[in-house]
Design a protein around this motif. Structure first.
Motif, PDB file in Angstrom:
ATOM      1  N   ILE A 141       0.820  -1.232   0.000  1.00 46.25           N
ATOM      2  CA  ILE A 141       0.000   0.000   0.000  1.00 46.25           C
ATOM      3  C   ILE A 141       0.848   1.273   0.000  1.00 46.25           C
ATOM      4  N   ARG A 142       2.156   1.134   0.221  1.00 43.21           N
ATOM      5  CA  ARG A 142       3.000   2.341   0.258  1.00 43.21           C
ATOM      6  C   ARG A 142       2.987   3.017  -1.105  1.00 43.21           C
ATOM      7  N   GLN A 143       2.916   4.322  -1.101  1.00 49.13           N
ATOM      8  CA  GLN A 143       2.919   5.050  -2.369  1.00 49.13           C
ATOM      9  C   GLN A 143       3.379   6.481  -2.123  1.00 49.13           C
ATOM     10  N   THR A 144       3.898   7.096  -3.166  1.00 46.48           N
ATOM     11  CA  THR A 144       4.246   8.514  -3.125  1.00 46.48           C
ATOM     12  C   THR A 144       3.035   9.293  -3.600  1.00 46.48           C
ATOM     13  N   ASN A 145       2.600  10.242  -2.791  1.00 49.55           N
ATOM     14  CA  ASN A 145       1.352  10.950  -3.089  1.00 49.55           C
ATOM     15  C   ASN A 145       1.669  12.414  -3.393  1.00 49.55           C
ATOM     16  N   ARG A 146       1.422  12.820  -4.639  1.00 50.62           N
ATOM     17  CA  ARG A 146       1.765  14.190  -5.063  1.00 50.62           C
ATOM     18  C   ARG A 146       0.548  15.104  -5.117  1.00 50.62           C
ATOM     19  N   ARG A 147      -0.563  14.652  -4.561  1.00 47.46           N
ATOM     20  CA  ARG A 147      -1.743  15.510  -4.461  1.00 47.46           C
ATOM     21  C   ARG A 147      -1.496  16.655  -3.491  1.00 47.46           C
ATOM     22  N   LEU A 308       2.701  10.971   1.730  1.00 53.16           N
ATOM     23  CA  LEU A 308       4.100  11.407   1.828  1.00 53.16           C
ATOM     24  C   LEU A 308       4.691  11.579   0.434  1.00 53.16           C
ATOM     25  N   GLN A 309       5.528  12.593   0.287  1.00 51.52           N
ATOM     26  CA  GLN A 309       6.239  12.812  -0.987  1.00 51.52           C
ATOM     27  C   GLN A 309       7.642  13.354  -0.700  1.00 51.52           C
ATOM     28  N   PRO A 310       8.688  12.661  -1.155  1.00 55.08           N
ATOM     29  CA  PRO A 310      10.035  13.229  -1.010  1.00 55.08           C
ATOM     30  C   PRO A 310      10.218  14.400  -1.974  1.00 55.08           C
ATOM     31  N   VAL A 311      11.114  15.310  -1.627  1.00 52.99           N
ATOM     32  CA  VAL A 311      11.478  16.388  -2.565  1.00 52.99           C
ATOM     33  C   VAL A 311      13.005  16.452  -2.630  1.00 52.99           C
ATOM     34  N   ALA A 312      13.522  15.996  -3.758  1.00 51.95           N
ATOM     35  CA  ALA A 312      14.967  15.777  -3.847  1.00 51.95           C
ATOM     36  C   ALA A 312      15.744  17.003  -4.340  1.00 51.95           C
ATOM     37  N   SER A 313      15.068  17.913  -5.059  1.00 50.97           N
ATOM     38  CA  SER A 313      15.831  18.979  -5.756  1.00 50.97           C
ATOM     39  C   SER A 313      16.830  19.731  -4.868  1.00 50.97           C
ATOM     40  N   GLN A 354      -1.225   3.626  -7.843  1.00 49.13           N
ATOM     41  CA  GLN A 354       0.167   3.197  -7.647  1.00 49.13           C
ATOM     42  C   GLN A 354       0.953   3.369  -8.947  1.00 49.13           C
ATOM     43  N   THR A 355       2.248   3.559  -8.807  1.00 46.42           N
ATOM     44  CA  THR A 355       3.104   3.598 -10.008  1.00 46.42           C
ATOM     45  C   THR A 355       3.399   2.166 -10.461  1.00 46.42           C
ATOM     46  N   PRO A 356       3.652   1.981 -11.760  1.00 43.24           N
ATOM     47  CA  PRO A 356       3.937   0.621 -12.240  1.00 43.24           C
ATOM     48  C   PRO A 356       5.385   0.190 -11.949  1.00 43.24           C
ATOM     49  N   ARG A 357       5.629  -1.093 -12.089  1.00 42.54           N
ATOM     50  CA  ARG A 357       6.988  -1.643 -12.026  1.00 42.54           C
ATOM     51  C   ARG A 357       7.205  -2.535 -13.237  1.00 42.54           C
ATOM     52  N   ARG A 358       8.476  -2.640 -13.637  1.00 43.00           N
ATOM     53  CA  ARG A 358       8.790  -3.590 -14.722  1.00 43.00           C
ATOM     54  C   ARG A 358       8.651  -5.018 -14.189  1.00 43.00           C
TER      55      ARG A 358
HETATM   56  C1  LIG Z   1      15.767   8.864  -3.209  1.00 43.07           C
HETATM   57  C2  LIG Z   1      14.391   9.262  -3.677  1.00 43.07           C
HETATM   58  C3  LIG Z   1      14.165  10.555  -4.126  1.00 43.07           C
HETATM   59  C4  LIG Z   1      12.890  10.937  -4.547  1.00 43.07           C
HETATM   60  N1  LIG Z   1      12.659  12.227  -4.951  1.00 43.07           N
HETATM   61  C5  LIG Z   1      11.415  12.618  -5.302  1.00 43.07           C
HETATM   62  C6  LIG Z   1      11.133  13.966  -5.672  1.00 43.07           C
HETATM   63  O1  LIG Z   1      12.001  14.828  -5.682  1.00 43.07           O
HETATM   64  N2  LIG Z   1       9.852  14.283  -6.008  1.00 43.07           N
HETATM   65  C7  LIG Z   1       8.858  13.358  -6.009  1.00 43.07           C
HETATM   66  O2  LIG Z   1       7.732  13.701  -6.326  1.00 43.07           O
HETATM   67  N3  LIG Z   1       9.092  12.061  -5.672  1.00 43.07           N
HETATM   68  C8  LIG Z   1      10.342  11.679  -5.328  1.00 43.07           C
HETATM   69  N4  LIG Z   1      10.593  10.387  -4.965  1.00 43.07           N
HETATM   70  C9  LIG Z   1       9.515   9.408  -5.028  1.00 43.07           C
HETATM   71  C10 LIG Z   1       9.632   8.579  -6.295  1.00 43.07           C
HETATM   72  O3  LIG Z   1       9.383   9.373  -7.434  1.00 43.07           O
HETATM   73  C11 LIG Z   1       8.664   7.395  -6.190  1.00 43.07           C
HETATM   74  O4  LIG Z   1       9.161   6.535  -5.210  1.00 43.07           O
HETATM   75  C12 LIG Z   1       8.547   6.634  -7.476  1.00 43.07           C
HETATM   76  O5  LIG Z   1       7.909   7.434  -8.432  1.00 43.07           O
HETATM   77  C13 LIG Z   1       7.753   5.332  -7.281  1.00 43.07           C
HETATM   78  O6  LIG Z   1       6.471   5.620  -6.834  1.00 43.07           O
HETATM   79  P1  LIG Z   1       5.909   5.058  -5.459  1.00 43.07           P
HETATM   80  O7  LIG Z   1       6.767   5.613  -4.364  1.00 43.07           O
HETATM   81  O8  LIG Z   1       4.501   5.566  -5.402  1.00 43.07           O
HETATM   82  O9  LIG Z   1       5.993   3.572  -5.515  1.00 43.07           O
HETATM   83  C14 LIG Z   1      11.848   9.988  -4.533  1.00 43.07           C
HETATM   84  C15 LIG Z   1      12.087   8.687  -4.062  1.00 43.07           C
HETATM   85  C16 LIG Z   1      13.345   8.332  -3.631  1.00 43.07           C
HETATM   86  C17 LIG Z   1      13.577   6.934  -3.125  1.00 43.07           C
END
Ligand SMILES: Cc1cc2nc3c(=O)[nH]c(=O)nc-3n(C[C@H](O)[C@H](O)[C@H](O)COP(=O)(O)O)c2cc1C
Length: 366
Positions: A141-147, A308-313, A354-358
């Motif tokens: 169920i884990r996912q990155t949510n950009r909403r 949750l959404q990471p922001v790497a920039s 969810q995002t896809p995987r290969r």
């Molecule tokens: C090291 C790392 C950096 C990431 N940086 C960003 C980011 O800058 N912006 C963002 O929207 N998602 C970021 N993500 C999330 C990924 O884009 C996301 O994990 C990927 O698209 C797969 O989707 P899921 O997490 O929903 O499975 C990051 C994830 C990781 C592990």
């Protein structure tokens, strides 16, 4: 179009039914199925695995999937190896196996040089004493949510639960739900994204894993697109076909960049809190550890129904980001001895697809 339940199925491997039947016995394929559900920078899935003997998995970086301009130091790739290893470890426990993970088995890698040797060698041993980890149930169920999130603050007690899921000793966790500090972080993060996208090659890489249409997402089975920002099918269709098609965006990057920066500013302002992870050193091993801690925190967040959404920039390793990075460290009171490895927003929001995987077999090399 792939449905959410299809994309979160961990064992998808449709290449050769006969081969699949033989491999079904092999616990390693099942565990790799969970590991590839881990988050990776831009969903690039930069992993390749070799199966050795009867119980060993060897993980290396797939350099063809590392964004050289966006991630010149490889930080994002090593963090992504950490998330992969954490899922693998948790899934092994759930199946009654101990995963003995040996990092950098060919020797201590040279910092700053691309690593072509393995990142980890994992030996699986059946072990009745291993304790299953409750976070296992959050893997699908884990996912990155950009909403946009609801604006409700994440209480510090909940942030404490996230911290407890990580690795406080080696990867300190920081968090704020203070509106003023969040605004200051937002200003730095939007400045960082504008800088990031102002360079042609970085912009090209940014678009490489951005899926402008659902058809692109289904074809590549990596990257992410508007669906993960919560946009419905009809908006996705019109945006991809007319407003921002891949061709028009690459011809005129400025309009797309302006929109991306403005959207990020808005969603950061309304989030429920911002968290960050740092490490004392900044070697590859620290990045792998930070990736592992981050994955545990992300799994915990999803199990608590937090988005949750990471922001790497702002953490990028190229020269033009150095000054922003330094200002962010100062703002978050990170000691000069430490490096911020991950920054993320969290809060309350409806789920996204969810995002896809290969396929699993795409990751296996001889
Ligand atoms: C090291 C790392 C950096 C990431 N940086 C960003 C980011 O800058 N912006 C963002 O929207 N998602 C970021 N993500 C999330 C990924 O884009 C996301 O994990 C990927 O698209 C797969 O989707 P899921 O997490 O929903 O499975 C990051 C994830 C990781 C592990």
């Amino acid at each position: 179009m792939q449905t959410e339940s299809e994309s979160s199925r961990p064992f998808r491997d449709k290449k050769d039914p006969h081969e699949q039947e033989q491999r079904e016995e092999d616990i390693r394929l099942s565990l790799i199925g969970y590991a590839i559900r881990a988050p990776s920078h831009r969903n690039s899935q930069p992993w390749k695995v070799a199966l050795r003997g009867t119980g060993r998995i060897v993980l290396s970086i797939d350099h063809s999937r590392v964004a050289r301009a966006l991630d010149p130091s490889g930080r994002q790739a090593f963090l992504s190896c950490g998330t992969f290893l954490e899922n693998l470890d948790i899934a092994a426990r759930a199946s009654g196996y101990r995963a003995d993970i040996d990092l950098f088995p060919a020797g201590w890698p040279d910092p700053g040089k691309p690593l072509h040797d393995p990142v980890a060698s994992i030996d699986l041993e059946r072990d009745e004493r291993v304790q299953p980890d409750p976070l296992f149930h959050a893997i699908p169920i884990r996912q990155t949510n950009r909403r946009p999130y609801s604006g409700k603050a994440v209480p510090l007690s909940v942030a404490g639960e996230l911290a407890a899921a990580g690795d406080g000793e080696l990867v300190p966790f920081g968090f704020t739900n203070d509106r003023n500090l969040i605004r200051e972080i937002r200003d730095l993060v939007t400045e960082a994204l504008a800088r990031e996208l102002s360079d042609r090659e970085r912009f090209r890489e940014y678009c490489e894993y951005f899926r402008f249409t659902d058809a692109e997402a289904a074809r590549h089975r990596d990257g992410y697109g508007l669906a993960q920002s919560g946009q419905g099918k009809i908006i996705r269709f019109f945006t991809g076909a007319f407003l921002f098609s891949r061709e028009s965006v690459l011809r005129n990057p400025e309009a797309f960049s302006r929109r991306a920066v403005s959207d990020l500013g808005k969603i950061l302002e309304k989030c429920g809190g911002i968290g960050w992870l740092s490490t004392k050193g900044d070697f590859y091993i620290d990045q792998v550890r930070a990736g592992r801690a981050f994955e545990r925190i992300h799994l915990k967040a999803c199990s608590l129904s937090l988005a949750l959404q990471p922001v790497a920039s702002p953490l990028a390793g190229y020269r033009e980001m150095e000054e922003v990075r330094a200002r962010l460290s100062e703002l978050l009171a990170i000691p000069g001895t430490h490096t911020i490895q991950l920054l993320f927003r969290t809060g309350y929001a409806k789920r996204v697809p969810q995002t896809p995987r290969r396929d699993i077999s795409d990751f296996i090399v001889s």
